[in-house]
Design an enzyme around this catalytic site. Structure first.
Site, mmCIF file in Angstrom:
data_model
loop_
_atom_site.group_PDB
_atom_site.id
_atom_site.type_symbol
_atom_site.label_atom_id
_atom_site.label_comp_id
_atom_site.label_asym_id
_atom_site.label_seq_id
_atom_site.Cartn_x
_atom_site.Cartn_y
_atom_site.Cartn_z
ATOM 1 N N ASP A 112 0.807 -1.218 0.000
ATOM 2 C CA ASP A 112 0.000 0.000 0.000
ATOM 3 C C ASP A 112 0.838 1.265 0.000
ATOM 4 O O ASP A 112 0.325 2.357 -0.184
ATOM 5 C CB ASP A 112 -0.867 0.034 1.271
ATOM 6 C CG ASP A 112 -2.217 -0.611 1.056
ATOM 7 O OD1 ASP A 112 -2.656 -0.696 -0.096
ATOM 8 O OD2 ASP A 112 -2.827 -1.031 2.054
HETATM 9 C C1 GLC Z 1 -1.626 -3.644 5.363
HETATM 10 C C2 GLC Z 1 -2.844 -3.760 4.495
HETATM 11 C C3 GLC Z 1 -2.634 -4.660 3.325
HETATM 12 C C4 GLC Z 1 -1.361 -4.327 2.630
HETATM 13 C C5 GLC Z 1 -0.189 -4.323 3.569
HETATM 14 C C6 GLC Z 1 1.090 -3.887 2.923
HETATM 15 O O1 GLC Z 1 -1.471 -4.833 6.108
HETATM 16 O O2 GLC Z 1 -3.959 -4.198 5.230
HETATM 17 O O3 GLC Z 1 -3.712 -4.556 2.450
HETATM 18 O O4 GLC Z 1 -1.189 -5.256 1.617
HETATM 19 O O5 GLC Z 1 -0.466 -3.424 4.628
HETATM 20 O O6 GLC Z 1 1.105 -2.539 2.609
HETATM 21 C C1 GLC Z 2 -0.434 2.571 5.599
HETATM 22 C C2 GLC Z 2 0.246 1.367 6.175
HETATM 23 C C3 GLC Z 2 -0.138 0.122 5.446
HETATM 24 C C4 GLC Z 2 -1.623 0.043 5.344
HETATM 25 C C5 GLC Z 2 -2.230 1.331 4.786
HETATM 26 C C6 GLC Z 2 -3.726 1.265 4.814
HETATM 27 O O1 GLC Z 2 -0.014 2.758 4.321
HETATM 28 O O2 GLC Z 2 1.643 1.496 6.157
HETATM 29 O O3 GLC Z 2 0.392 -1.002 6.094
HETATM 30 O O4 GLC Z 2 -1.965 -1.007 4.523
HETATM 31 O O5 GLC Z 2 -1.812 2.424 5.547
HETATM 32 O O6 GLC Z 2 -4.354 2.404 4.441
#
Ligand code: GLC
Ligand code: GLC
Length: 812
Positions: A483
């Protein structure tokens, strides 16, 4: 250092001190009513949706840690204490918390008085039961008072924390006998209220927080409790609470039970009222009558235990490794259920008011859950697919109550569509239920444009085919699985959301990771086409996959010793040797190899060797190296975290199992297990003072080598790690993998793992699988014998209706 121990026979983790490094929590509830409950009785409850239908209030970012819960105070003379230690923190003579599967037990004692609490949510009702058992262990009679306390949330937990100009005037309650009714907003648009009740006559109650606690006191020293007498307050606005007072006398050796029920009650629109503005309590009374005796509570608790016995008997292993047995047979599967229920909504790190259900998250959660309750998985797949758009893209999140896509975040995460294929394929491999593909499923919840689920999968597949960039790699959109790889975002102002700022699509930024996913799930899509007799579509899909495989293995996808991660919006490499920081990322190494990319060319092995050399630590594999030390506007959130945390070189537990699975694909059982072990809670239990989060479940992230607190876990419970680790250990390491043709057994274990047995329920059958291997062997099936008959290969042919299979496997 440990703060408790595993009691495997009871399937409990026993916490022996209330001073755990962080609150260690559990989840109560399997279906619609849920409570979070910490080892000091903290937590909160909600019905279906932690944001929209929150029963009790929690204080975020709190100090001391973990403020608010379902508390019982005991006042004997001048001594005031809580069986779970908080909030008074009065030193206890003994303390124990047992987190079990869907229940928690507390036991505290002070001055010869013992208080035991059993808390659980019964399977069939929307309430939480807390049975408080008081035992006089002293030699003399005792007289004391017991006070219960919960603070109501005014339903919408988000609004509850912000909209004080309104909320301080809306609170309303009713009290009848021992039941306190919380009815804020019931007079207008709500058809539901909450109750808190006890199955005994009470001496007094309070429903106004000011009266109970006192404006300048706190839950650690509530004024009315200190005075020894609740005031009978009826809340009017401000903060409604529910507190009961029971005055108790116990003879020496005597014991008494009180059953408290916190419940959620809904009334049909035309049955809302008993009389003018007086709520209709019929359903509440009926609910309470179901749990008003010990026998009824015992029966409901036994039913819950039986339910879990059934679920946890679907996959069990007996090996010489206790830690593996414990994780596989109990905790890992339990966490899979919790992540399935919660997605990423409500934990002690997810506030319950932010993210609802994630599209990619929930699809992945299915992978570890589908064998437990396939029917619920089926329903979930349809719910998720209903939030897809006609072009194959998808809402990134949806709200569990409404099941509608969340337009604040919208779409544009280009890995999302493929996860739908992953979840659906897992469901069909598990159940053989092809009819799901014919279900008519809306797009964006619009029934008028419904199409069979198979058409949704086709559009998922084609979304990637139709959205490729200059290197013929998939365009990344807002981000892929990571993300924080926001390659089209270019945010320079604080407060802009990395996830939604900037265009949702750029014509240049590409993801190698999605390429790996496309190979894996493109092939699973092709298999489904075969099964539906669509040979031409299957061939088209395979041809597209082969194109992608070539690109991944070419200079576009391959950096010499590992797979490239992505290309930014200027067309520059992300995750290549030429990058000063962020040279190598874990995701494409794990996913490309688990998809089989590069196995024949030797690139797979090379990529995994590079992972070991450059990303490994004693606590797990970091997501990237070297960490970003400065902010890169063209990369986004990944470079916003200080080095070593989260997506910036943290150990992201979620993709460690991808590497472990990838190692099994190339047959390296020793290394696969080493990767499994490093993040495994049963192993990290020993270093709880460093790891800090619950030792019975996975957390999302462990701080990486660059961080000050290397080895420290964060974001426990709600992580795709649960599902992926269970897939890894159960399907790849122990090797019992459901295919469309039948159960495949092809373990990849450490050289010295020894013989083991797996019992697996699969469709109508129970498979008793016994695996023998000589020392030194890591992978390979030399012999497969099913009910005395030798079978070629490693798939046990599925026989419709057959219920018992005796399977012997010799590795070699
Ligand atoms: C969080 C989110 C997931 C994403 C991950 C890596 O765990 O829930 O959707 O893939 O972060 O950014
Ligand atoms: C932030 C976090 C990630 C998560 C995302 C969700 O980017 O680092 O882990 O999945 O927020 O919005």
């Amino acid at each position: 250092m440990k703060f408790g121990y595993f009691d495997d026979a009871n399937r409990e983790y026993v916490i022996t001190t209330p001073r755990t490094p962080l609150p260690w929590i559990n989840y109560l509830g399997c279906n619609e009513f849920f409570s979070l409950i910490s080892n000091t009785c903290g937590g909160y409850s909600f019905y279906k949706d932690a944001k929209l239908l929150r029963l009790t209030r929690y204080r975020y970012n709190d100090m001391p840690l973990d403020c608010n819960g379902k508390y019982f105070y005991i006042k004997e003379g001048d001594t005031l204490w809580n069986p779970g230690w908080k909030p008074t923190q009065t030193e206890l003579d003994s303390y124990e918390c047992r987190h079990g599967i869907g229940y928690s037990k507390f036991s505290g004692s002070k001055n010869g008085l013992k208080a035991d609490i059993l808390s659980f949510v019964p399977l069939k009702d929307t309430c939480e039961i807390s049975r408080l058992t008081l035992t006089n262990e002293s030699g003399a009679d005792k007289t004391f008072s017991v006070f219960s306390y919960v603070e109501w949330c005014l339903w919408n937990a988000d609004d509850d924390m912000k909209n004080f100009q309104r909320n301080f005037s809306t609170g309303e309650v009713e009290v009848v006998g021992s039941t306190i009714y919380h009815k804020t907003e019931y007079r207008e648009r709500r058809n539901h209220y909450a109750i808190y009740s006890v199955n005994a006559p009470i001496t007094a109650f309070d429903t106004s927080r000011d009266a109970f606690i006192g404006a300048y006191h706190s839950p650690a020293n509530p004024e009315a409790v200190l005075a020894g007498k609740l005031t009978g307050s009826i809340a009017s606005g401000w903060s409604p609470v529910a507190a009961h007072q029971l005055d108790v006398t116990l003879k020496a050796g005597e014991s008494k039970d009180f059953i408290f029920v916190l419940g959620y009650v809904e009334n049909p629109e035309d049955e809302k009222w008993e009389s003018h503005q007086v709520i209709n309590k019929t359903r509440a009374i009926a609910l309470l009558a179901k749990y008003d005796t010990d026998a009824k509570v015992d029966a409901a608790f036994a039913e819950l235990k039986e339910y879990w016995n059934g679920l946890l008997s679907k996959y069990t292993v007996e090996s010489s490794n206790d830690k593996v047995n414990r994780m596989v047979n109990i905790w890992n599967q339990y966490q899979c259920m919790v992540t399935f229920n919660m997605s990423r909504s409500a934990s002690y790190y997810e506030s319950g008011i932010g993210r609802g259900m994630g599209f990619r998250d929930s699809c992945q959660d299915l992978l570890g859950f589908v064998h437990l309750i396939p029917d619920r998985a089926r329903e979930r797949i349809i719910d998720i697919a209903s939030t897809q758009f006609q072009d194959g893209s998808a809402y990134h999140q949806y709200q569990p109550l409404t099941k509608k896509g969340n337009s604040d975040i919208g779409s544009g995460f280009n890995d999302d569509p493929l996860w739908l294929i992953a979840g659906t394929s897992a469901y069909i491999r598990e159940t053989g239920d092809m009819t799901i593909l014919d279900e008519m499923v809306p797009f964006d919840n619009d029934e008028s444009v419904a199409q069979p689920l198979m058409e949704h999968l086709k559009r998922s597949f084609d979304y990637i085919v139709n959205h490729k960039g200059p290197h013929k790699l998939p365009l990344i959109g807002r981000a892929d699985w990571n993300d924080c790889l926001n390659l089209n975002c270019h945010s320079t102002q604080p407060g802009e959301s990395f996830q939604t700022f900037g265009p949702s699509e750029g014509p240049v930024a590409e993801s190698v990771f999605i390429g790996g996913m496309f190979v894996k799930y493109g092939l699973e899509y092709a298999e489904l086409c075969d099964l539906q007799g669509k040979a031409e579509e299957a061939a088209r899909a395979r041809a597209e996959v082969e194109e992608m495989r070539k690109v991944l293995l070419s200079d576009a996808g391959w950096d010499g010793d590992w797979f490239v991660r992505a290309y930014d919006s200027y067309g520059n490499k992300v995750g290549g040797k030429e990058c000063e920081e962020g040279q190598i990322f874990i995701e494409p190494q794990g996913f490309c190899v688990l998809a089989g990319v590069g196995v024949e060319t030797g690139q797979a092995q090379k990529a995994l060797d590079s992972v070991k050399e450059r990303l490994d630590t004693q606590y797990g594999i970091m997501i990237l190296q070297p960490a970003y030390t400065v902010y890169h506007e063209e990369l986004g959130e990944v470079s916003s975290y200080p080095p070593g945390y989260k997506e910036n070189a943290g150990i992201f537990c979620h993709n460690n199992p991808w590497v472990s699975i990838a190692e099994t694909v190339i047959g390296r059982g020793d290394r696969a297990f080493e990767v499994y072990r490093k993040t495994c809670p049963a192993y990290t239990e020993e270093i709880s003072e460093i790891h800090r989060t619950e030792p019975y479940i996975y957390c999302q992230m462990v701080a990486g080598r660059d961080a000050k607190f290397h080895g420290e876990g964060k974001n426990s419970w709600l992580t795709g790690t649960a599902a992926w680790t269970f897939v890894n250990i159960s399907q790849y390491i122990l090797g019992v993998y459901p295919t469309h043709q039948g159960l495949s057994v092809d373990p990849c274990v450490p050289s010295d793992f020894g013989d083991f047995k797996v019992t697996r329920k699969f469709r109508e059958g129970t498979y008793h699988i016994s695996v023998r291997k000589a020392d030194g062997i890591q992978k390979g099936v030399k012999e497969l014998i099913v009910d005395g008959q030798k079978v070629d290969g490693h798939i046990i042919p599925y026989v419709k209706g057959k219920t018992e299979y005796q399977v012997e496997v010799v590795m070699g």
